[in-house]
Design an enzyme around this catalytic site. Structure first.
Site, PDB file in Angstrom:
ATOM      1  N   TYR A  84       0.836  -1.209   0.000  1.00  0.00           N
ATOM      2  CA  TYR A  84       0.000   0.000   0.000  1.00  0.00           C
ATOM      3  C   TYR A  84       0.873   1.263   0.000  1.00  0.00           C
ATOM      4  CZ  TYR A  84      -3.272   3.590   1.534  1.00  0.00           C
ATOM      5  OH  TYR A  84      -4.013   4.751   1.615  1.00  0.00           O
ATOM      6  N   LYS A 113       1.233   4.243  -2.962  1.00  0.00           N
ATOM      7  CA  LYS A 113       0.921   5.663  -2.767  1.00  0.00           C
ATOM      8  C   LYS A 113       2.146   6.540  -3.055  1.00  0.00           C
ATOM      9  CE  LYS A 113      -3.443   5.352  -1.871  1.00  0.00           C
ATOM     10  NZ  LYS A 113      -4.445   6.040  -2.688  1.00  0.00           N
TER      11      LYS A 113
HETATM   12  N1  NAD Z   1      -8.847   6.620   5.377  1.00  0.00           N
HETATM   13  C1  NAD Z   1      -7.559   6.898   5.544  1.00  0.00           C
HETATM   14  O1  NAD Z   1      -7.014   6.890   6.659  1.00  0.00           O
HETATM   15  C2  NAD Z   1      -6.722   7.293   4.359  1.00  0.00           C
HETATM   16  C3  NAD Z   1      -5.476   7.902   4.564  1.00  0.00           C
HETATM   17  C4  NAD Z   1      -4.700   8.258   3.473  1.00  0.00           C
HETATM   18  C5  NAD Z   1      -5.165   8.030   2.187  1.00  0.00           C
HETATM   19  N2  NAD Z   1      -6.380   7.423   2.027  1.00  0.00           N
HETATM   20  C6  NAD Z   1      -6.831   7.208   0.652  1.00  0.00           C
HETATM   21  O2  NAD Z   1      -8.086   7.850   0.479  1.00  0.00           O
HETATM   22  C7  NAD Z   1      -8.877   7.121  -0.460  1.00  0.00           C
HETATM   23  C8  NAD Z   1     -10.218   6.761   0.140  1.00  0.00           C
HETATM   24  O3  NAD Z   1     -10.026   6.072   1.359  1.00  0.00           O
HETATM   25  P1  NAD Z   1     -11.263   5.465   2.198  1.00  0.00           P
HETATM   26  O4  NAD Z   1     -10.823   5.442   3.616  1.00  0.00           O
HETATM   27  O5  NAD Z   1     -12.529   6.155   1.834  1.00  0.00           O
HETATM   28  O6  NAD Z   1     -11.227   3.968   1.650  1.00  0.00           O
HETATM   29  P2  NAD Z   1     -12.362   2.996   1.071  1.00  0.00           P
HETATM   30  O7  NAD Z   1     -11.706   1.670   0.941  1.00  0.00           O
HETATM   31  O8  NAD Z   1     -13.596   3.124   1.902  1.00  0.00           O
HETATM   32  O9  NAD Z   1     -12.698   3.618  -0.360  1.00  0.00           O
HETATM   33  C9  NAD Z   1     -12.126   3.163  -1.548  1.00  0.00           C
HETATM   34  C10 NAD Z   1     -13.202   3.170  -2.630  1.00  0.00           C
HETATM   35  O10 NAD Z   1     -12.576   2.717  -3.840  1.00  0.00           O
HETATM   36  C11 NAD Z   1     -13.428   1.766  -4.456  1.00  0.00           C
HETATM   37  N3  NAD Z   1     -12.622   0.866  -5.289  1.00  0.00           N
HETATM   38  C12 NAD Z   1     -11.765  -0.110  -4.885  1.00  0.00           C
HETATM   39  N4  NAD Z   1     -11.240  -0.737  -5.947  1.00  0.00           N
HETATM   40  C13 NAD Z   1     -11.778  -0.154  -7.054  1.00  0.00           C
HETATM   41  C14 NAD Z   1     -11.632  -0.368  -8.446  1.00  0.00           C
HETATM   42  N5  NAD Z   1     -10.822  -1.337  -8.921  1.00  0.00           N
HETATM   43  N6  NAD Z   1     -12.323   0.420  -9.302  1.00  0.00           N
HETATM   44  C15 NAD Z   1     -13.159   1.383  -8.847  1.00  0.00           C
HETATM   45  N7  NAD Z   1     -13.349   1.631  -7.518  1.00  0.00           N
HETATM   46  C16 NAD Z   1     -12.662   0.865  -6.642  1.00  0.00           C
HETATM   47  C17 NAD Z   1     -14.107   1.028  -3.308  1.00  0.00           C
HETATM   48  O11 NAD Z   1     -15.266   0.356  -3.740  1.00  0.00           O
HETATM   49  C18 NAD Z   1     -14.355   2.181  -2.344  1.00  0.00           C
HETATM   50  O12 NAD Z   1     -15.604   2.799  -2.586  1.00  0.00           O
HETATM   51  C19 NAD Z   1      -8.016   5.928  -0.873  1.00  0.00           C
HETATM   52  O13 NAD Z   1      -7.265   6.278  -2.028  1.00  0.00           O
HETATM   53  C20 NAD Z   1      -7.092   5.762   0.308  1.00  0.00           C
HETATM   54  O14 NAD Z   1      -5.895   5.086  -0.068  1.00  0.00           O
HETATM   55  C21 NAD Z   1      -7.166   7.062   3.061  1.00  0.00           C
END
Ligand code: NAD
Length: 250
Positions: free
Chosen positions: A155, A159
């Site tokens: 992961y 990123k």
């Molecule tokens: N929550 C955190 O702490 C955090 C921190 C840093 C970065 N992020 C990044 O923020 C973003 C959102 O995070 P989140 O916490 O809402 O995660 P999440 O897993 O709830 O959301 C990810 C979304 O992407 C969709 N997805 C997955 N694979 C896919 C594909 N192949 N095609 C289309 N859609 C797809 C999922 O269905 C989901 O709706 C991500 O990029 C994550 O890496 C999150």
């Protein structure tokens, strides 16, 4: 930072942080495409209930045909694309484990969604942005790449690639007035994090590392997304903007 008359695609917007991005962009006036492998109906319902315009499209960002079809349908429906937020990622449910227990299949799947998916959506959308004479691409990285968080090697690596892709692509598409930036959230209390057996516990520890000592919520990120999507950031490109309450300073 009005987005009146603009069209924005948010990938991975069926729930979580992507849903917050989609709602904020719609509230600022954009017509929003909710692109996800999951059903985006709840996000569309929330936007339309608030008086906005949205369309849910089934899309697997890691698949070339699917990402191209998603952008084509967005253009057909709303007449063009001005903003792409590459938010979809393998994140919820990712197993926390030592690097040598990550299988080749897990590694490849992570790269396919988080890196290839970002590349494919950028490639699909640039012709539509050239048609408009400008565009905004916002790639979602993570502040985890600055810390080097252990036990999530695939992961964290993915990123890091998103940040590198952002910089190199910004240099290629600037001639068409297309800005490419990345946003780096800290650990954010999305449903995925709240439900994760390990990550929810990390939140308390991370709060102690912040200048602003509280948990981060999806709404803490939307102001930066609106700025990067709007004309207010027209001369900002290739940047990596950390939104983590001041844990990392970059
Ligand atoms: N929550 C955190 O702490 C955090 C921190 C840093 C970065 N992020 C990044 O923020 C973003 C959102 O995070 P989140 O916490 O809402 O995660 P999440 O897993 O709830 O959301 C990810 C979304 O992407 C969709 N997805 C997955 N694979 C896919 C594909 N192949 N095609 C289309 N859609 C797809 C999922 O269905 C989901 O709706 C991500 O990029 C994550 O890496 C999150």
């Amino acid at each position: 930072m009005s987005l009146q008359g603009k069209v924005a695609i948010v990938t991975g917007a069926a729930g979580g942080i992507g849903q917050a991005y989609a709602k904020a962009l719609a509230a600022a006036g954009a017509s929003v495409v909710v692109a996800d492998i999951k059903d985006g109906g709840a996000t569309v319902a929330a936007i339309t209930a608030a008086g906005g315009l949205a369309l849910a499209l089934a899309c697997d960002v890691s698949d070339e045909t699917s990402s191209q079809a998603m952008v084509r349908q967005a253009v057909d429906h709303f007449g063009g694309v001005d903003v792409l937020v590459n938010n979809a990622a393998m994140f919820a449910g990712v197993a926390v484990k030592p690097f040598d227990l990550i299988s080749v299949e897990e590694w490849d799947h992570m790269m396919a969604v988080n890196v290839r998916g970002t590349f494919l959506c950028c490639r699909a959308v640039v012709p539509a942005m050239r048609e408009r004479g400008k565009g905004k691409i916002i790639n979602v990285s993570s502040s985890t790449i600055l810390y080097g968080t252990p036990l999530l090697l695939h992961y964290v690596t993915s990123k890091g690639a998103v940040m590198a892709l952002t910089r190199a692509l910004a240099r290629e598409v600037g001639r068409w007035n297309i800005c490419v930036n990345s946003i780096a959230p800290g650990i954010t209390l999305s449903d995925a994090v709240k439900e994760h057996p390990r990550m929810a516990k990390w939140d308390a520890a991370v709060v102690q590392s912040r200048c602003i000592r509280r948990s981060e919520f999806p709404e803490d990120l939307t102001g930066t997304i609106l700025y990067l999507a709007s004309d207010a950031s027209d001369f900002v490109t290739g940047q990596f903007i950390t939104v983590d309450g001041g844990t990392s300073m970059h």
